[in-house]
Design a protein around this motif. Structure first.
Motif, PDB file in Angstrom:
ATOM      1  N   CYS A 168      70.778 176.451  45.338  1.00  0.00           N
ATOM      2  CA  CYS A 168      72.009 176.817  44.619  1.00  0.00           C
ATOM      3  C   CYS A 168      72.762 177.930  45.355  1.00  0.00           C
ATOM      4  O   CYS A 168      72.159 178.783  46.002  1.00  0.00           O
ATOM      5  N   TYR A 211      74.834 180.336  44.025  1.00  0.00           N
ATOM      6  CA  TYR A 211      75.303 181.498  43.268  1.00  0.00           C
ATOM      7  C   TYR A 211      74.355 182.683  43.447  1.00  0.00           C
ATOM      8  O   TYR A 211      74.606 183.568  44.227  1.00  0.00           O
ATOM      9  N   CYS A 212      73.259 182.675  42.702  1.00  0.00           N
ATOM     10  CA  CYS A 212      72.490 183.932  42.661  1.00  0.00           C
ATOM     11  C   CYS A 212      71.235 183.880  43.511  1.00  0.00           C
ATOM     12  O   CYS A 212      70.814 182.831  44.005  1.00  0.00           O
ATOM     13  N   THR A 224      68.217 184.025  42.793  1.00  0.00           N
ATOM     14  CA  THR A 224      67.020 183.345  42.314  1.00  0.00           C
ATOM     15  C   THR A 224      66.638 182.247  43.295  1.00  0.00           C
ATOM     16  O   THR A 224      65.475 182.076  43.631  1.00  0.00           O
ATOM     17  N   GLY A 225      67.659 181.510  43.768  1.00  0.00           N
ATOM     18  CA  GLY A 225      67.404 180.486  44.784  1.00  0.00           C
ATOM     19  C   GLY A 225      66.814 179.212  44.218  1.00  0.00           C
ATOM     20  O   GLY A 225      65.890 178.624  44.800  1.00  0.00           O
ATOM     21  N   CYS A 226      67.345 178.746  43.092  1.00  0.00           N
ATOM     22  CA  CYS A 226      66.884 177.486  42.509  1.00  0.00           C
ATOM     23  C   CYS A 226      67.235 176.321  43.432  1.00  0.00           C
ATOM     24  O   CYS A 226      68.220 176.373  44.163  1.00  0.00           O
ATOM     25  N   ALA A 277      67.628 175.084  35.502  1.00  0.00           N
ATOM     26  CA  ALA A 277      68.831 175.665  36.125  1.00  0.00           C
ATOM     27  C   ALA A 277      69.628 176.351  35.031  1.00  0.00           C
ATOM     28  O   ALA A 277      69.556 175.967  33.855  1.00  0.00           O
ATOM     29  N   CYS A 278      70.395 177.363  35.410  1.00  0.00           N
ATOM     30  CA  CYS A 278      71.234 178.056  34.430  1.00  0.00           C
ATOM     31  C   CYS A 278      72.602 177.376  34.396  1.00  0.00           C
ATOM     32  O   CYS A 278      72.887 176.479  35.201  1.00  0.00           O
ATOM     33  N   LYS A 329      75.496 178.141  35.495  1.00  0.00           N
ATOM     34  CA  LYS A 329      76.242 178.163  36.773  1.00  0.00           C
ATOM     35  C   LYS A 329      75.721 177.079  37.698  1.00  0.00           C
ATOM     36  O   LYS A 329      76.489 176.400  38.377  1.00  0.00           O
ATOM     37  N   GLY A 330      74.406 176.914  37.730  1.00  0.00           N
ATOM     38  CA  GLY A 330      73.816 175.901  38.594  1.00  0.00           C
ATOM     39  C   GLY A 330      74.255 174.501  38.191  1.00  0.00           C
ATOM     40  O   GLY A 330      74.645 173.684  39.031  1.00  0.00           O
ATOM     41  N   PRO A 378      68.559 184.192  34.606  1.00  0.00           N
ATOM     42  CA  PRO A 378      67.957 183.497  33.459  1.00  0.00           C
ATOM     43  C   PRO A 378      66.735 182.650  33.813  1.00  0.00           C
ATOM     44  O   PRO A 378      65.829 182.503  32.985  1.00  0.00           O
ATOM     45  N   ILE A 379      66.698 182.130  35.007  1.00  0.00           N
ATOM     46  CA  ILE A 379      65.536 181.301  35.363  1.00  0.00           C
ATOM     47  C   ILE A 379      64.309 182.191  35.574  1.00  0.00           C
ATOM     48  O   ILE A 379      63.183 181.810  35.239  1.00  0.00           O
TER      49      ILE A 379
HETATM   50 FE1  SF4 Z   1      70.901 181.462  40.001  1.00  0.00          FE
HETATM   51 FE2  SF4 Z   1      71.468 179.777  38.039  1.00  0.00          FE
HETATM   52 FE3  SF4 Z   1      71.798 179.013  40.555  1.00  0.00          FE
HETATM   53 FE4  SF4 Z   1      69.358 179.338  39.589  1.00  0.00          FE
HETATM   54  S1  SF4 Z   1      70.845 177.820  38.915  1.00  0.00           S
HETATM   55  S2  SF4 Z   1      70.118 180.080  41.571  1.00  0.00           S
HETATM   56  S3  SF4 Z   1      69.642 181.060  38.175  1.00  0.00           S
HETATM   57  S4  SF4 Z   1      72.914 180.649  39.510  1.00  0.00           S
END
Ligand code: SF4
Length: 737
Positions: free
Chosen positions: A46, A48-49, A51-53, A80-81, A83-84, A215-216
């Motif tokens: 991912c 965004y953040c 966390t690296g999902c 996933a949150c 945003k993901g 959140p994850i």
């Molecule tokens: Fe971050 Fe959400 Fe993307 Fe996971 S799915 S990496 S928590 S933004």
């Protein structure tokens, strides 16, 4: 023979992942060749953040139709949150930058071709450098581009273009952690793995609203089978604090006093791991003497915590067998943030809570590739965390990157605030901004915008032509976004993951990597970057340069190997005998310092500390409230440049700026819930909707960072070691609008 520049432009950004052959389409994905199944999918990290999902991008007839979380990835385990789930939406936004834009004589941006844009870029910046010297042009980048692009940018600017200074927006979120680890451990090395969330019996969250910011990772906490004590240290009753077993609602910026007092109390209780301290650390005796004045009485007076709350916290840490400490921006964005982070590190060291499952002083990063920036951006260290001043390391880096040693920079860059200050002082005349939005995100926004508007030449390279910064630019270079290019990210737990190209960038937008190649060529230093031919070729250079470093990734043979391993945490070194690293697949979860050996010259961790300093801008009669800032919801990302494009995400948060205020203050000031109020600081005045809630203490206001209004109010203060801005506390007043 084709001109090399034309050839670079013609090639654009190479084929899509799995060699998708494209035809022009509504969203640009085109048709799937016959050999691919209609419901084919690719997995990628991912964008965004930190966390690296891992997300699975589903394709049907050549169109990316949806995403689902990858079920087996060791980070997100099928989750996933918001945003993901909405990660593809920003690619389709109507305000994508699709063509270079250059301001004309009347000051209006007008489309130009790439040839003209590059000629303008090189001509204007060269002229400024020639006239005023190497400080005259600087760059500001991001934690959002792939590691290969970060390294390319840092080497291109500082070794190729002769630009001396640049910084990244990771300065705004993670500089403190990087400096704290480097000073305490000898290297910027977050020691943990996400499995530690599930292995602790005590988890301490400091200035971290994990529930909505990560959140994850909060889901990982909820999977912990040990009924852990969950302790939140935060002035606000955040979503995470509501779910905790203990909430220490301390006075803002009193955490340093709390941790020194905790250390003292642990010593009194005899809860020190003397064997670990003796074998693996230095400076404990001095530290023990230093914390003596931090009596429980002093701690309770300065933090405004009850004695019972303090004692309960100390008891939990003392009794815990696997205690982990986690911190984010509540620590990092403070006026004495580095010493606060190190106060947390000290607690972990003195109790021996490091190197074992469920332990660690653990900083959680913000942006998807802040960790890539910290190690490979060539800004605060030579590429790969090397020392600018060490002749041996300089030779090694030069050889690995096939560059003359004399072209390597000799010192770290000026920090972000020093670069902006340089505009005022007339040292910086031109600025190149890459995938960041300084005009919105920087502290004391009006001042930042005033400085940007003084520049003789501002270039913004971004996915969108509509950001606050792009609107100020003399030249906008249209860039591809996540999903439209290839490379690697490094997440908070040091795991490298792959980003893949599953969509064409719109119009004439190019990947940042390709733009850097074009600039190198047009500037006349393309030959120096002959080996930097593709992201994977650069990955290979970075593997080589990392060899022997704590962040050694030489054992990751290539992208295919990385993918086959399901992401790899550094270090993963090539076996000493040079054997095939595939034979030694790394464990899926690994932590550092299991052997108690750190990266300092004597292999011992350092106890570092300093007397607390008062808050730079305390409240007074004119500005009687303290403004706190932070994340607003899991559906918003930073300045909302991308999340703001999603109808789904917009339904999950308040549309306009709001401020949370305690009912007692609201009553006293005549402010009504859901009605507009005016908030004023010494920097400016804004309107925001009042949200009357007891989650903020009397005397405080809380505003989410995502709205442009917030940084109109914040005050430019910086931690002296990390030069990270102190976004978290400034004095304001409030009244009904
Ligand atoms: Fe971050 Fe959400 Fe993307 Fe996971 S799915 S990496 S928590 S933004």
């Amino acid at each position: 023979m084709t001109d090399p520049l034309t050839e670079l432009l013609r090639r654009r950004d190479g084929p899509l992942t799995r060699d998708l052959v494209l035809e022009p389409g509504r969203f640009g994905l085109g048709r799937v060749p016959a050999r691919l199944q209609p419901d084919d999918a690719v997995e990628m990290v991912c964008g965004y953040c930190s966390t690296g999902c891992s997300l699975k991008v589903h394709l049907r007839q050549g169109e990316a139709i949806n995403l689902t979380p990858a079920p087996d990835y060791p980070v997100n385990l099928g989750m996933a949150c918001p945003k993901g789930w909405e990660a593809l939406t920003p690619l389709r936004a109507p305000d994508r930058a699709t063509v270079p834009l250059r301001r004309n004589a009347a000051g209006k941006p007008e489309p130009v071709d790439w040839e003209t844009a590059l000629r303008t870029f090189c001509g204007r910046f060269k002229e400024l450098l020639d006239r005023h010297g190497p400080e005259a042009v600087a760059f500001l980048s991001t934690g959002q581009i792939v590691t290969e692009e970060m390294a390319f940018l840092g080497v291109l600017t500082r070794c190729g273009l002769g630009i001396e200074h640049g910084d990244s927006n990771t300065r705004q979120c993670m500089a403190t952690s990087a400096v704290a680890y480097k000073q305490s451990f000898g290297f910027d090395a977050p020691p943990y793995t996400y499995a530690d969330f599930e292995a602790s019996d005590v988890l301490v969250f400091v200035g971290s609203n994990l529930c909505i910011a990560h959140p994850i990772l909060w889901q990982r906490v909820l999977r912990n089978p040990h009924s852990p004590e969950i302790i939140v240290i935060d002035p606000r009753r955040t979503e995470t604090a509501m779910a905790a077993t203990q909430h220490l609602a301390l006075a803002p910026k009193s955490d340093l006093v709390l941790f020194y007092g905790t250390a003292r109390a642990l010593i009194e209780l005899g809860a020190v791991d003397r064997a670990f301290v003796k074998a693996h650390t230095t400076g404990f005796d001095e530290f023990a003497r230093f914390v003596q004045p931090f009596t429980p009485e002093r701690v309770c007076a300065e933090t405004r915590l009850s004695r019972e709350t303090f004692d309960r916290f100390v008891g939990s840490v003392a009794r815990g067998r696997r205690v982990s400490f986690w911190w984010t921006m509540g620590v990092n964005q403070g006026h004495e943030s580095t010493r606060t982070a190190q106060a947390i590190i000290n607690l972990a060291l003195m109790t021996g809570n490091i190197g074992r499952p469920g332990t660690g002083p653990n900083s959680i990063t913000g942006q998807c590739n802040a960790m890539g920036s910290r190690l490979f951006a060539n800004i605060t260290s030579l590429v790969g965390g090397h020392d600018f001043a060490d002749p041996g390391q300089r030779q090694k880096v030069a050889a690995a990157l096939d560059l003359p040693e004399t072209r390597l920079p000799r010192q770290p860059c000026h920090a972000y605030d020093q670069i902006l200050q340089g505009i005022d002082e007339g040292r910086v005349k031109g600025l190149w901004m890459i995938a960041t939005n300084t005009a919105h995100s920087w502290i004391d926004q009006a001042e930042a915008r005033r400085r940007l508007s003084r520049l003789e030449f501002l270039v913004v390279q971004d996915m969108y032509h509509s950001t606050d910064s792009a609107r100020l630019a003399h030249l906008v270079l249209p860039a591809a976004g996540w999903g439209e290019k290839t490379g690697t990210f490094i997440n908070s737990e040091r795991r490298l993951g792959l980003v893949k190209k599953v969509a064409r960038a719109p119009g004439q937008a190019l990947s940042d990597f390709r733009i850097f190649q074009l600039i190198a060529h047009h500037w006349g230093c393309g030959e120096m970057f002959r080996a930097w031919s593709s992201p994977e070729a650069v990955f290979d250079l970075l593997r080589r340069v990392s060899r022997g470093q704590p962040c050694d990734i030489s054992g990751i043979r290539d992208y295919a190997h990385l993918e086959a391993c399901g992401g790899v945490q550094w270090p993963h070194a090539l076996p000493a005998d040079g054997g095939d690293p595939r034979c030694e697949a790394p464990a899926r979860e690994r932590r550092l310092f299991a052997d108690g050996r750190f990266f300092t010259p004597d292999q011992r961790a350092r106890f570092l500390f300093a007397p607390p300093r008062p808050m730079p801008e305390p409240t007074d009669a004119e500005y009687p409230l303290l403004l706190l800032t932070g994340r607003g919801s899991s559906a918003q990302w930073h300045t909302q440049t991308r999340t703001g494009k999603s109808d789904v995400l917009r339904k999950l948060h308040a549309p306009d700026a709001y401020a949370e205020i305690n009912p007692a203050d609201a009553r006293r000031l005549g402010i009504a819930d859901q009605k507009p109020m005016v908030i004023r600081s010494r920097r400016g005045t804004v309107r925001a909707l009042a949200v009357v809630t007891p989650t903020v203490q009397p005397g405080h206001l809380f505003m989410p960072m995502h709205y442009a209004e917030t940084n109109v109010l914040t005050r430019a203060e910086f931690d002296p070691y990390s030069r990270q801005p102190s976004y978290k506390a400034c004095a304001v007043s409030a009244r009904p609008a």
